[in-house]
Design a protein around this motif. Structure first.
Motif, PDB file in Angstrom:
ATOM      1  N   VAL A 380     107.075  13.881 112.175  1.00  0.00           N
ATOM      2  CA  VAL A 380     106.736  13.525 110.791  1.00  0.00           C
ATOM      3  C   VAL A 380     105.368  14.075 110.403  1.00  0.00           C
ATOM      4  CG1 VAL A 380     106.379  11.601 109.200  1.00  0.00           C
ATOM      5  CG2 VAL A 380     108.201  11.487 110.923  1.00  0.00           C
ATOM      6  N   LEU A 381     104.352  13.775 111.213  1.00  0.00           N
ATOM      7  CA  LEU A 381     102.974  14.163 110.883  1.00  0.00           C
ATOM      8  C   LEU A 381     102.270  14.680 112.134  1.00  0.00           C
ATOM      9  CD1 LEU A 381     102.004  10.927 108.870  1.00  0.00           C
ATOM     10  CD2 LEU A 381     102.521  13.168 107.862  1.00  0.00           C
ATOM     11  N   GLY A 382     101.259  15.518 111.946  1.00  0.00           N
ATOM     12  CA  GLY A 382     100.407  15.961 113.048  1.00  0.00           C
ATOM     13  C   GLY A 382      98.967  15.627 112.702  1.00  0.00           C
ATOM     14  N   VAL A 383      98.455  14.570 113.318  1.00  0.00           N
ATOM     15  CA  VAL A 383      97.101  14.097 113.001  1.00  0.00           C
ATOM     16  C   VAL A 383      96.103  14.903 113.837  1.00  0.00           C
ATOM     17  CG1 VAL A 383      95.582  12.089 112.939  1.00  0.00           C
ATOM     18  CG2 VAL A 383      98.039  11.815 112.535  1.00  0.00           C
ATOM     19  N   THR A 384      95.220  15.632 113.172  1.00  0.00           N
ATOM     20  CA  THR A 384      94.394  16.631 113.857  1.00  0.00           C
ATOM     21  C   THR A 384      92.916  16.386 113.589  1.00  0.00           C
ATOM     22  OG1 THR A 384      96.218  18.167 113.490  1.00  0.00           O
ATOM     23  CG2 THR A 384      94.105  19.133 114.155  1.00  0.00           C
ATOM     24  N   ALA A 385      92.132  16.355 114.658  1.00  0.00           N
ATOM     25  CA  ALA A 385      90.692  16.139 114.505  1.00  0.00           C
ATOM     26  C   ALA A 385      89.943  16.974 115.537  1.00  0.00           C
ATOM     27  CB  ALA A 385      90.347  14.658 114.683  1.00  0.00           C
ATOM     28  N   SER A 386      88.706  17.325 115.223  1.00  0.00           N
ATOM     29  CA  SER A 386      87.898  18.179 116.092  1.00  0.00           C
ATOM     30  C   SER A 386      86.561  17.525 116.393  1.00  0.00           C
ATOM     31  CB  SER A 386      87.642  19.526 115.413  1.00  0.00           C
ATOM     32  OG  SER A 386      88.865  20.171 115.169  1.00  0.00           O
ATOM     33  N   ALA A 387      85.938  17.972 117.490  1.00  0.00           N
ATOM     34  CA  ALA A 387      84.604  17.502 117.876  1.00  0.00           C
ATOM     35  C   ALA A 387      84.018  18.540 118.825  1.00  0.00           C
ATOM     36  CB  ALA A 387      84.701  16.135 118.566  1.00  0.00           C
ATOM     37  N   PRO A 388      82.721  18.492 119.053  1.00  0.00           N
ATOM     38  CA  PRO A 388      82.119  19.475 119.974  1.00  0.00           C
ATOM     39  C   PRO A 388      82.638  19.365 121.401  1.00  0.00           C
ATOM     40  CG  PRO A 388      80.437  18.427 118.621  1.00  0.00           C
ATOM     41  CD  PRO A 388      81.711  17.670 118.382  1.00  0.00           C
ATOM     42  N   ASP A 389      83.150  18.193 121.789  1.00  0.00           N
ATOM     43  CA  ASP A 389      83.669  18.046 123.153  1.00  0.00           C
ATOM     44  C   ASP A 389      85.053  17.416 123.100  1.00  0.00           C
ATOM     45  OD1 ASP A 389      83.311  14.938 123.514  1.00  0.00           O
ATOM     46  OD2 ASP A 389      81.473  15.712 122.582  1.00  0.00           O
ATOM     47  N   LEU A 390      85.818  17.589 124.190  1.00  0.00           N
ATOM     48  CA  LEU A 390      87.204  17.107 124.200  1.00  0.00           C
ATOM     49  C   LEU A 390      87.312  15.584 124.098  1.00  0.00           C
ATOM     50  CD1 LEU A 390      90.112  18.111 124.246  1.00  0.00           C
ATOM     51  CD2 LEU A 390      90.070  17.833 126.734  1.00  0.00           C
ATOM     52  N   PRO A 391      86.507  14.810 124.860  1.00  0.00           N
ATOM     53  CA  PRO A 391      86.624  13.352 124.710  1.00  0.00           C
ATOM     54  C   PRO A 391      86.391  12.918 123.254  1.00  0.00           C
ATOM     55  CG  PRO A 391      85.330  13.891 126.663  1.00  0.00           C
ATOM     56  CD  PRO A 391      85.558  15.184 125.941  1.00  0.00           C
ATOM     57  N   GLY A 392      85.458  13.552 122.592  1.00  0.00           N
ATOM     58  CA  GLY A 392      85.164  13.201 121.196  1.00  0.00           C
ATOM     59  C   GLY A 392      86.332  13.533 120.281  1.00  0.00           C
ATOM     60  N   ALA A 393      86.985  14.676 120.514  1.00  0.00           N
ATOM     61  CA  ALA A 393      88.104  15.078 119.663  1.00  0.00           C
ATOM     62  C   ALA A 393      89.297  14.137 119.859  1.00  0.00           C
ATOM     63  CB  ALA A 393      88.505  16.525 119.973  1.00  0.00           C
ATOM     64  N   ILE A 394      89.522  13.723 121.114  1.00  0.00           N
ATOM     65  CA  ILE A 394      90.620  12.781 121.401  1.00  0.00           C
ATOM     66  C   ILE A 394      90.355  11.465 120.669  1.00  0.00           C
ATOM     67  CG2 ILE A 394      91.681  11.376 123.220  1.00  0.00           C
ATOM     68  CD1 ILE A 394      91.155  13.739 125.167  1.00  0.00           C
ATOM     69  N   GLU A 395      89.119  10.983 120.796  1.00  0.00           N
ATOM     70  CA  GLU A 395      88.722   9.721 120.172  1.00  0.00           C
ATOM     71  C   GLU A 395      88.946   9.760 118.645  1.00  0.00           C
ATOM     72  OE1 GLU A 395      87.657   6.930 121.496  1.00  0.00           O
ATOM     73  OE2 GLU A 395      87.378   6.120 119.463  1.00  0.00           O
ATOM     74  N   ARG A 396      88.511  10.851 118.029  1.00  0.00           N
ATOM     75  CA  ARG A 396      88.650  10.971 116.566  1.00  0.00           C
ATOM     76  C   ARG A 396      90.108  11.054 116.138  1.00  0.00           C
ATOM     77  NH1 ARG A 396      83.850  15.175 114.767  1.00  0.00           N
ATOM     78  NH2 ARG A 396      82.186  13.807 115.514  1.00  0.00           N
ATOM     79  N   ALA A 397      90.893  11.820 116.889  1.00  0.00           N
ATOM     80  CA  ALA A 397      92.304  11.976 116.503  1.00  0.00           C
ATOM     81  C   ALA A 397      93.016  10.630 116.590  1.00  0.00           C
ATOM     82  CB  ALA A 397      92.987  13.019 117.396  1.00  0.00           C
ATOM     83  N   TYR A 398      92.809   9.897 117.710  1.00  0.00           N
ATOM     84  CA  TYR A 398      93.524   8.624 117.868  1.00  0.00           C
ATOM     85  C   TYR A 398      92.996   7.545 116.924  1.00  0.00           C
ATOM     86  CZ  TYR A 398      96.577  10.227 121.542  1.00  0.00           C
ATOM     87  OH  TYR A 398      97.563  10.893 122.225  1.00  0.00           O
ATOM     88  N   ALA A 399      91.722   7.588 116.572  1.00  0.00           N
ATOM     89  CA  ALA A 399      91.209   6.617 115.586  1.00  0.00           C
ATOM     90  C   ALA A 399      91.953   6.816 114.269  1.00  0.00           C
ATOM     91  CB  ALA A 399      89.707   6.802 115.402  1.00  0.00           C
ATOM     92  N   ALA A 400      92.179   8.075 113.890  1.00  0.00           N
ATOM     93  CA  ALA A 400      92.892   8.361 112.637  1.00  0.00           C
ATOM     94  C   ALA A 400      94.366   7.978 112.758  1.00  0.00           C
ATOM     95  CB  ALA A 400      92.738   9.845 112.288  1.00  0.00           C
ATOM     96  N   VAL A 401      94.956   8.233 113.928  1.00  0.00           N
ATOM     97  CA  VAL A 401      96.371   7.865 114.149  1.00  0.00           C
ATOM     98  C   VAL A 401      96.563   6.378 113.871  1.00  0.00           C
ATOM     99  CG1 VAL A 401      98.083   7.465 115.979  1.00  0.00           C
ATOM    100  CG2 VAL A 401      96.956   9.705 115.778  1.00  0.00           C
TER     101      VAL A 401
END
Ligand code: AMP
Ligand code: GLY
Length: 423
Positions: A380-401
């Motif tokens: 249905v959707l692809g929730v996509t987020a970026s950050a300078p490091d991988l842990p940060g990008a995971i955190e941002r993507a799942y917060a939005a999810v």
């Protein structure tokens, strides 16, 4: 320029989202597009999906450049049809698209070009399959020759499973006529990675390396899907591995295709297994990945439309594009039932909230109704987020999810986790 994107999924939304930000793009169209794409492009109905019909759509919007999302139009010859009519389209010819359209063609080409890939045999009957299977132990991998929407590959763990899979594929039961010939190949071990480049037939721009997550469940369990999420991260490959992929795989593929009179232009996607003996090709695709495009487009800088138009004309300038250096994570939200028949028509809430948190929500299977946005497909959707490091990008993507909801929604909770060991 006036740009048309062919397709309707998350990959095409990501391409449109990036193209809409290009200074060279004066008008952006998508056919058929989707409700997410409609916020950045004008959606135009598609016809019967033949090359001639896509040409008619491009003529109707007077496209200076057409970008093809999915493989089917390319394998059907859309690039040849546009070329004959003098209209610019980025993507390989029908002949060159055989790299994805026929696994047998791809394997035989790799053998001729000396590109590392699993040992293989070809079989067109059960007797030939039985004979071929004698040359391999288990696990062993059986692949339908033709396009099978990701359902044509069976990893058989036992000899019985291998024979059953051969029968199911050859009889047409599993994937129809695509399975009338098979590649039977050695099982490779290692970590998988997607390496995608843009090429004009000679020069190459390499996108950052990505990893897809095909099984539906956490820890790579359950049936395969079209992809439950992907991430890009400069640490997936070491500089040495990256050099090996370019020198042993990408450049020989592009040079080999040109030398054989079928030059390859467009996106070349190498699905890799990083084995103890170095990178080996599992498959070639002749287009951007889905969902790999979502993190790649989210972190790409430069005028993509100009780079694509230059590639189509045979004069790619690699300096037109660059990666912004960030890690990016795309988590796919799927419907109840997926990858089986999905439940659809359910209201979706929370997209604005997710985007207010800095994520981009790419639409894959949605529909706009009088009651608002509803689900309309498996992914249905692809929730996509970026950050300078991988842990940060995971955190941002799942917060939005967590801001998004529809009944029966499911997603993997471990997208990009396999990359954490490198941080
Ligand atoms: P393909 O469509 O060829 O990429 O295959 C789909 C999936 O099957 C891949 O992403 C791998 O997980 C698996 N696979 C394909 N070929 C092999 C192989 N030779 N060895 C191990 N796994 C494979
Ligand atoms: N993500 C796999 C593909 O696009 O084929």
């Amino acid at each position: 320029m006036r740009v048309l994107v062919i397709g309707s999924g998350g990959r095409e939304h990501a391409l449109c989202w990036r193209l809409a930000r290009c200074p060279s793009v004066k008008a952006l169209f998508a056919s058929p597009g989707n409700p997410g794409i409609a916020s950045v492009a004008t959606c135009v109905p598609a016809g019967d999906g033949t090359p001639e019909d896509w040409l008619r759509v491009a003529e109707s919007v007077d496209a200076d450049l057409t970008v093809v999302g999915p493989e089917a139009p390319l394998v059907a010859g859309v690039a040849d049809c546009f070329r004959a009519a003098g209209r610019v389209l980025i993507g390989p010819s029908r002949q060159a698209a055989q790299l994805e359209g026929s696994k047998i063609f791809a394997k035989q080409f790799m053998k001729r070009a000396g590109i590392p890939t699993a040992e293989f045999r070809v079989a067109a009957s059960e007797a030939e399959a039985r004979e071929a299977l004698k040359h391999f132990g288990v696990p062993v991998v059986l692949k339908a020759d033709g396009l099978a929407a990701g359902k044509g590959v069976v990893v058989a763990r036992t000899a019985e499973q291998a024979e059953e899979a051969a029968t199911a594929l050859l009889s047409g039961r599993l994937v129809g006529p695509a399975g009338s010939r098979l590649v039977i190949e050695e099982y490779l071990q290692g970590e998988e990675a997607s390496f995608i480049v843009l090429t004009d037939g000679r020069r190459v721009f390499s996108f950052e390396c990505t990893q897809d997550h095909k099984p539906v469940g956490d820890g790579d369990t359950g049936p395969n899907t079209g992809g439950m999420g992907a991430y890009c991260d400069g640490r997936i490959l070491s500089p040495e591995q990256r050099r090996q992929v370019l020198e042993r795989i990408i450049l020989p593929a592009i040079e080999g295709m040109a030398a054989e009179g079928t030059p390859f232009t467009g996106f070349l996607y190498a699905g890799l297994m990083m084995t103890a003996d170095g990178p080996k090709v599992l498959e070639f695709n002749v287009r951007m990945g889905d969902p790999e495009a979502q993190p790649l487009m989210h972190t790409l800088e430069g005028d993509l439309a100009e780079a694509l138009a230059a590639s189509a004309r045979g004069s790619l300038d690699e300096s037109l594009l660059r990666w912004n250096g960030q890690c990016s994570v795309c988590v796919v939200l799927a419907s109840e039932g997926y990858p089986g028949p999905p439940r659809t028509g359910l209201p979706i809430t929370g997209i604005e909230e997710a985007e207010a948190m800095g994520a981009v929500v790419f639409h894959a299977g949605t529909r706009r109704t009088d009651q608002g946005l509803v689900t309309a497909g498996g992914r249905v959707l692809g929730v996509t987020a970026s950050a300078p490091d991988l842990p940060g990008a995971i955190e941002r993507a799942y917060a939005a999810v967590r801001a998004i909801h529809f009944e029966g929604m499911h997603y993997r909770r471990d997208i990009a986790h396999k990359g954490l060991k490198r941080w």
